[in-house]
Each structure stands twice: as C-alpha cells, then as structure tokens.
Design a protein around this motif. Structure first.
Motif, short mmCIF file in Angstrom:
data_model
loop_
_atom_site.label_atom_id
_atom_site.label_comp_id
_atom_site.label_asym_id
_atom_site.label_seq_id
_atom_site.Cartn_x
_atom_site.Cartn_y
_atom_site.Cartn_z
N HIS A 169 0.84 -1.20 0.00
CA HIS A 169 0.00 0.00 0.00
C HIS A 169 0.87 1.25 0.00
CE1 HIS A 169 -3.27 2.74 1.25
NE2 HIS A 169 -2.43 3.18 2.18
N GLU A 170 1.80 1.31 0.94
CA GLU A 170 2.67 2.48 1.06
C GLU A 170 3.63 2.58 -0.13
OE1 GLU A 170 2.31 4.87 3.06
OE2 GLU A 170 0.82 3.95 4.38
N ASN A 171 4.13 1.44 -0.59
CA ASN A 171 5.05 1.46 -1.73
C ASN A 171 4.38 2.02 -2.98
OD1 ASN A 171 7.66 0.62 -3.02
ND2 ASN A 171 6.27 -0.64 -4.21
N SER A 172 3.12 1.67 -3.17
CA SER A 172 2.39 2.17 -4.33
C SER A 172 2.26 3.68 -4.28
CB SER A 172 1.01 1.52 -4.39
OG SER A 172 0.39 1.74 -5.63
N PHE A 173 2.04 4.22 -3.08
CA PHE A 173 1.92 5.66 -2.93
C PHE A 173 3.27 6.37 -2.95
CE2 PHE A 173 -2.42 4.88 -1.21
CZ PHE A 173 -3.09 5.73 -2.08
N THR A 174 4.33 5.60 -2.78
CA THR A 174 5.67 6.19 -2.79
C THR A 174 6.28 6.17 -4.19
OG1 THR A 174 6.07 5.51 -0.50
CG2 THR A 174 8.01 6.02 -1.84
N THR A 175 6.09 5.05 -4.90
CA THR A 175 6.82 4.88 -6.17
C THR A 175 5.96 4.90 -7.43
OG1 THR A 175 6.63 2.46 -6.05
CG2 THR A 175 8.55 3.47 -4.98
N GLY A 176 4.68 4.58 -7.32
CA GLY A 176 3.86 4.45 -8.52
C GLY A 176 2.82 5.53 -8.72
N ILE A 177 1.84 5.56 -7.86
CA ILE A 177 0.67 6.41 -8.04
C ILE A 177 1.00 7.90 -8.20
CG2 ILE A 177 -1.40 7.26 -6.82
CD1 ILE A 177 -1.89 4.39 -5.89
N PRO A 178 1.92 8.47 -7.43
CA PRO A 178 2.18 9.92 -7.57
C PRO A 178 2.66 10.35 -8.95
CG PRO A 178 3.07 9.11 -5.50
CD PRO A 178 2.69 7.91 -6.31
N ASN A 179 3.14 9.42 -9.76
CA ASN A 179 3.56 9.76 -11.12
C ASN A 179 2.37 10.03 -12.04
OD1 ASN A 179 6.46 9.39 -10.87
ND2 ASN A 179 6.00 7.23 -10.58
N PHE A 180 1.19 9.58 -11.63
CA PHE A 180 0.02 9.65 -12.50
C PHE A 180 -1.19 10.32 -11.87
CE2 PHE A 180 2.53 5.82 -13.27
CZ PHE A 180 2.91 6.02 -14.59
N ALA A 181 -1.11 10.63 -10.58
CA ALA A 181 -2.29 11.16 -9.90
C ALA A 181 -1.91 12.11 -8.78
CB ALA A 181 -3.11 10.00 -9.32
N ILE A 182 -2.86 12.95 -8.42
CA ILE A 182 -2.76 13.78 -7.22
C ILE A 182 -3.23 12.91 -6.06
CG2 ILE A 182 -3.68 15.82 -6.06
CD1 ILE A 182 -4.21 16.92 -8.95
N VAL A 183 -2.48 12.87 -4.98
CA VAL A 183 -2.84 12.06 -3.81
C VAL A 183 -3.22 13.00 -2.66
CG1 VAL A 183 -2.07 10.34 -2.14
CG2 VAL A 183 -1.28 10.21 -4.52
#
Length: 202
Positions: A169-183
């Motif tokens: 969960h945390e890894n996705s928000f650290t390395t993946g999702i922020p490249n494509f979305a606003i969190v």
C-alpha cells in the motif's frame, strides 16, 4: 471542471478479513468508513458516483488458467475465483449504489479494461476522476495509470484505499501512483468537494 467519484472493488469478498488475510483486521472497516464519508460528500454536491466491482465467470477456463499460472510463477497462491461469481454474496458492494448511480463489473484489474467506464465518463464530460478502493497496489494503481493514459486528471483518496498489507500500500503511494495522480487525504479531499465540487481547477 466536471469530476466523478469512482469506487473500486469495495465488495464483500474483497474486504472480508475471513476471506482475505489482512495484516491488520481493522483495515477493511477503516477503508469503508473513509470511502463512505467521501461518497456522502460527493452525493451532497451532486457529483456522479460510479461503483466498479470485480466478478468472475462460473466456469473455470482458459482465462483462469493463465491467471493461475501467472500467480504461481510469481510465488502467489491462486485464490478460489468462485467467491466472486455472478449473483454470489461476495460481489455485493459494501457501499450500496443509490438511484441512478452507475454500476460496472469487470473481470480484469483496471476499471477501464474491457468495461464501459470510459464511455460513461465521456458521456458526462468528466475530466477529473477521484478513485478510492482496493487494492491500492493492484486495482487502484492500474486504474490510475489507465485513466492517466486516457487523458483524465486522476486523484486518489489515500485514506479510502487499502491493501492486505501496509508495505505494498505504502510502496504504491511512494513509487507508482504519484507519477500519474494527485494524492490527497480524506479531510482535504472532502473539503475540496464540499467547497468547489472538484479537486483542481482547469
């Protein structure tokens, strides 16, 4: 800017600690609570809410053989897919759709793959999508990447997403999702929805 809230796989068989082994058994309830607050905010301002769920064919076939083979190659134990078969209790949404809220069922991971989600959003001139649901490192991230490629502004409600364990969960928000979305956290996101009806101005 027109915005929609898309809920991903917030279903009984996905968020049941008796079916899926969660690192912390409180994770599902906390996630549903956060997502419910977000849904209430969206409904209060007339924002479209779309419920996306996963369902599986009754008959195990070639599609499932590929998925099982991939799971075994990755060192993952394949799960019984029939818990998510059509008309089973497992596919019930934990946040029930209301009125004219759209419901979409998918077989794959991304909410866009093989579904009518893109057409529904474009029919309402949606440009910005808020997503929440399970699992963060799978369905949420896959949907965010797909939506980004289709030209949508993607926003992820971090508090309303979860995975069975905290590291992915945390890894996705650290390395993946922020490249494509606003969190954004739930408090900030709900304030923006109530105040403006969207997250980021065009």
């Amino acid at each position: 800017m027109a915005t929609a809230l898309v809920l991903l796989d917030i279903q009984r068989a996905i968020l049941d600690p008796n079916i899926i082994k969660f690192q912390d058994t409180s994770i599902p309830a906390t996630t549903v609570e956060a997502a419910s607050a977000l849904v209430a905010a969206a409904r209060s301002v007339g924002m479209p809410v779309i419920h996306v769920g996963v369902t599986r064919p009754y008959i195990r076939g070639a599609f499932d053989a590929i998925r099982t083979s991939n799971a075994e190659a990755a060192g993952k134990a394949p799960r019984d897919i029939l818990a998510l078969a059509q008309r089973s209790k497992g596919i019930e949404f934990l946040i029930p759709p209301l009125g004219e809220e759209e419901v979409i069922y998918k077989i794959g991971v991304s909410a866009f793959a093989g579904t009518r989600l893109d057409q529904l959003l474009r029919n309402q001139s949606i440009q910005e999508i808020i997503v929440a649901g399970a699992f963060t490192h799978m369905v949420v991230e896959s949907t965010v990447r797909s939506g980004f490629d289709l030209g949508y502004r993607m926003v992820v409600a971090k508090d309303a997403c979860c995975a069975p364990a905290r590291p992915p969960h945390e890894n996705s928000f650290t390395t993946g999702i922020p490249n494509f979305a606003i969190v954004l956290d739930n408090t900030t996101l709900i304030e923006k929805v109530h105040k403006e009806g969207y997250v980021v101005d065009a």
